[in-house]
Design a protein around this motif. Structure first.
Motif, PDB file in Angstrom:
ATOM      1  N   UNK A 288      45.352  26.194  43.292  1.00 17.52           N
ATOM      2  CA  UNK A 288      43.960  26.133  43.731  1.00 17.52           C
ATOM      3  C   UNK A 288      43.440  27.418  44.378  1.00 17.52           C
ATOM      4  N   UNK A 289      44.318  28.390  44.648  1.00 21.77           N
ATOM      5  CA  UNK A 289      43.837  29.661  45.176  1.00 21.77           C
ATOM      6  C   UNK A 289      43.250  30.511  44.070  1.00 21.77           C
ATOM      7  N   UNK A 290      42.391  31.454  44.483  1.00 18.84           N
ATOM      8  CA  UNK A 290      41.820  32.352  43.483  1.00 18.84           C
ATOM      9  C   UNK A 290      42.870  33.348  43.016  1.00 18.84           C
ATOM     10  N   UNK A 291      43.611  33.891  43.979  1.00 19.97           N
ATOM     11  CA  UNK A 291      44.735  34.773  43.662  1.00 19.97           C
ATOM     12  C   UNK A 291      45.966  34.247  44.387  1.00 19.97           C
ATOM     13  N   UNK A 292      47.091  34.935  44.232  1.00 24.70           N
ATOM     14  CA  UNK A 292      48.330  34.442  44.807  1.00 24.70           C
ATOM     15  C   UNK A 292      48.302  34.309  46.307  1.00 24.70           C
ATOM     16  N   UNK A 293      47.489  35.104  47.005  1.00 27.74           N
ATOM     17  CA  UNK A 293      47.490  35.080  48.467  1.00 27.74           C
ATOM     18  C   UNK A 293      46.114  34.857  49.072  1.00 27.74           C
ATOM     19  N   UNK A 294      45.122  34.464  48.268  1.00 27.57           N
ATOM     20  CA  UNK A 294      43.779  34.295  48.803  1.00 27.57           C
ATOM     21  C   UNK A 294      43.054  33.152  48.100  1.00 27.57           C
ATOM     22  N   UNK A 295      42.352  32.345  48.908  1.00 30.04           N
ATOM     23  CA  UNK A 295      41.540  31.281  48.339  1.00 30.04           C
ATOM     24  C   UNK A 295      40.266  31.810  47.706  1.00 30.04           C
ATOM     25  N   UNK A 296      39.794  32.949  48.193  1.00 29.35           N
ATOM     26  CA  UNK A 296      38.523  33.511  47.728  1.00 29.35           C
ATOM     27  C   UNK A 296      38.795  34.791  46.940  1.00 29.35           C
ATOM     28  N   UNK A 297      37.816  35.253  46.144  1.00 25.04           N
ATOM     29  CA  UNK A 297      38.018  36.491  45.385  1.00 25.04           C
ATOM     30  C   UNK A 297      38.281  37.684  46.296  1.00 25.04           C
ATOM     31  N   UNK A 298      39.259  38.483  45.949  1.00 21.55           N
ATOM     32  CA  UNK A 298      39.571  39.718  46.669  1.00 21.55           C
ATOM     33  C   UNK A 298      39.711  40.840  45.650  1.00 21.55           C
ATOM     34  N   UNK A 299      39.834  42.036  46.142  1.00 22.43           N
ATOM     35  CA  UNK A 299      39.967  43.181  45.241  1.00 22.43           C
ATOM     36  C   UNK A 299      41.240  43.054  44.414  1.00 22.43           C
ATOM     37  N   UNK A 300      41.086  43.274  43.113  1.00 26.04           N
ATOM     38  CA  UNK A 300      42.227  43.212  42.205  1.00 26.04           C
ATOM     39  C   UNK A 300      42.027  44.232  41.101  1.00 26.04           C
ATOM     40  N   UNK A 301      43.066  44.991  40.823  1.00 25.33           N
ATOM     41  CA  UNK A 301      42.972  45.988  39.757  1.00 25.33           C
ATOM     42  C   UNK A 301      42.968  45.340  38.382  1.00 25.33           C
ATOM     43  N   UNK A 302      43.488  44.107  38.280  1.00 27.43           N
ATOM     44  CA  UNK A 302      43.590  43.451  36.980  1.00 27.43           C
ATOM     45  C   UNK A 302      42.389  42.583  36.643  1.00 27.43           C
ATOM     46  N   UNK A 303      41.627  42.189  37.647  1.00 32.75           N
ATOM     47  CA  UNK A 303      40.516  41.269  37.409  1.00 32.75           C
ATOM     48  C   UNK A 303      39.244  41.834  38.040  1.00 32.75           C
ATOM     49  N   UNK A 304      38.217  42.133  37.234  1.00 31.42           N
ATOM     50  CA  UNK A 304      36.965  42.674  37.773  1.00 31.42           C
ATOM     51  C   UNK A 304      36.330  41.722  38.781  1.00 31.42           C
ATOM     52  N   UNK A 305      35.655  42.295  39.744  1.00 32.89           N
ATOM     53  CA  UNK A 305      35.054  41.494  40.815  1.00 32.89           C
ATOM     54  C   UNK A 305      34.017  40.521  40.265  1.00 32.89           C
ATOM     55  N   UNK A 306      33.252  40.942  39.248  1.00 30.17           N
ATOM     56  CA  UNK A 306      32.221  40.064  38.695  1.00 30.17           C
ATOM     57  C   UNK A 306      32.846  38.821  38.068  1.00 30.17           C
ATOM     58  N   UNK A 307      33.918  39.013  37.289  1.00 32.00           N
ATOM     59  CA  UNK A 307      34.568  37.866  36.664  1.00 32.00           C
ATOM     60  C   UNK A 307      35.168  36.927  37.703  1.00 32.00           C
ATOM     61  N   UNK A 308      35.744  37.490  38.745  1.00 29.09           N
ATOM     62  CA  UNK A 308      36.299  36.653  39.808  1.00 29.09           C
ATOM     63  C   UNK A 308      35.204  35.856  40.500  1.00 29.09           C
ATOM     64  N   UNK A 309      34.068  36.494  40.735  1.00 28.55           N
ATOM     65  CA  UNK A 309      32.971  35.817  41.415  1.00 28.55           C
ATOM     66  C   UNK A 309      32.395  34.689  40.563  1.00 28.55           C
ATOM     67  N   UNK A 310      32.274  34.904  39.255  1.00 28.44           N
ATOM     68  CA  UNK A 310      31.727  33.873  38.371  1.00 28.44           C
ATOM     69  C   UNK A 310      32.646  32.664  38.324  1.00 28.44           C
TER      70      UNK A 310
END
Length: 335
Positions: free
Chosen positions: A63-85
């Motif tokens: 249920x987390x967005x990434x391995x260590x965060x529930x919300x979108x955070x900076x990621x080199x593999x996933x653009x911020x826009x895609x994470x936000x959508x």
């Protein structure tokens, strides 16, 4: 205890919203049920936006967005826009869940209590939870087309509960009385099946085409033109059944409400067909895909409203107003 009339006329919108849930009237319950219908239709559109923007794995964990965060955070593999959508679509699920919970509470608090409405209402938050779990499976299977199709199809299934509650909240609890003949009712039932088949075929087209949610996600191995033809044929069958239903309703002098519903469905089908052909000839542009998905659930809602308009359950009986208590004159007693 504050009288109902005073609660409903409060100028404070927060108080009125609270009373709509905690001290519901048939009208406020029906409004909440309508919000459930709208919320579930909207989540289909936002889910479509996730797919066409290739944001299906914007949040690669659940249920987390990434391995260590529930919300979108900076990621080199996933653009911020895609994470936000993708994250925004997840958050909308919680909004729809909250609406479903409020609908359930209002159905429980309605006086006199109507058990049938409580049953339809409890299905809504439970179905949203199931939808969230399936959404997690979609992420964990990296957008396998079967799980993506199931994730979409849960929404039309949930909309059945929402639409029935919306309609039932505005009518009585008498045994259903048919307003048309058995042949017309069977025709409407076949029409519902055809609408459902169009929805299923649409998921196969989407899982085969270019908008599968992520550039690297798996697609079905079907020929896109073949599955599109099947989808189109089912859509035309649905239109033919709807026109046949309209003809029968007019020839049998069916109630005006039923005829209005079938006209609404025909209009939605023609608009949906126009969008489908335009997107096919333009190479399936992303905005039209989202519009087409929204049109699909609107058609589904209209088909169920048509089916429910073919029977009557009597008028909605409102609770009697309490009679004012008047003081009685005491007769003097002799000493």
């Amino acid at each position: 205890m504050v009288p109902v009339a005073e609660r409903s006329s409060s100028p404070n919108p927060l108080t009125r919203a609270r009373d709509a849930v905690w001290h519901p009237t048939p009208g406020s319950l029906r409004l909440l049920a309508l919000l459930g219908v709208l919320g579930n239709a909207m989540i289909v559109a936002t889910g479509g936006a996730v797919r066409v923007t290739k944001s299906g794995l914007g949040c690669p964990e659940w249920p987390r967005c990434t391995g260590d965060s529930l919300v979108p955070t900076h990621s080199a593999e996933h653009p911020a826009l895609n994470m936000s959508i993708e994250f925004g679509n997840r958050m909308l699920t919680f909004v729809v869940l909250a609406v479903g919970f409020l609908v359930f509470v209002a159905a429980l608090r309605l006086r006199p209590r109507r058990r049938a409405l409580v049953g339809w209402a409890v299905a809504q938050p439970m179905s949203v939870v199931a939808q969230a779990v399936i959404g997690g499976i979609v992420v964990l299977t990296e957008l396998h087309p079967a799980s993506v199709a199931l994730h979409f199809l849960v929404s039309p299934a949930l909309l059945v509960f929402c639409v029935i509650l919306w309609v039932r909240a505005g009518e009585g609890d008498a045994p259903p009385r048919p307003l048309v003949g058995p042949r017309t009712r069977r025709l409407a039932a076949v029409l519902l099946v055809a609408c459902g088949a169009v929805l299923v075929a649409g998921t196969v087209v989407t899982g085969t085409g270019p908008h599968a949610g992520d550039a690297d996600s798996r697609r079905w191995g079907f020929n896109i033109e073949d599955v599109t033809r099947v989808h189109s044929a089912l859509a035309w069958i649905t239109v033919a059944l709807t026109v046949a239903t309209a003809v029968v309703l007019h020839r049998t002098d069916a109630p005006p409400a039923a005829r209005r519903r079938v006209h609404e469905l025909i209009a939605l089908e023609l608009a949906q067909g126009a969008v489908g052909y335009v997107q096919y000839f333009l190479g399936v542009p992303a905005p039209l895909v989202v519009l087409h998905m929204l049109g699909a659930v609107l058609m589904w809602i209209a088909a169920w409203r048509l089916a429910l308009s073919l029977r009557d359950r009597g008028p909605l009986t409102r609770p009697a107003e309490p009679k004012p208590v008047t003081a009685t004159k005491q007769t003097p007693q002799p000493a």
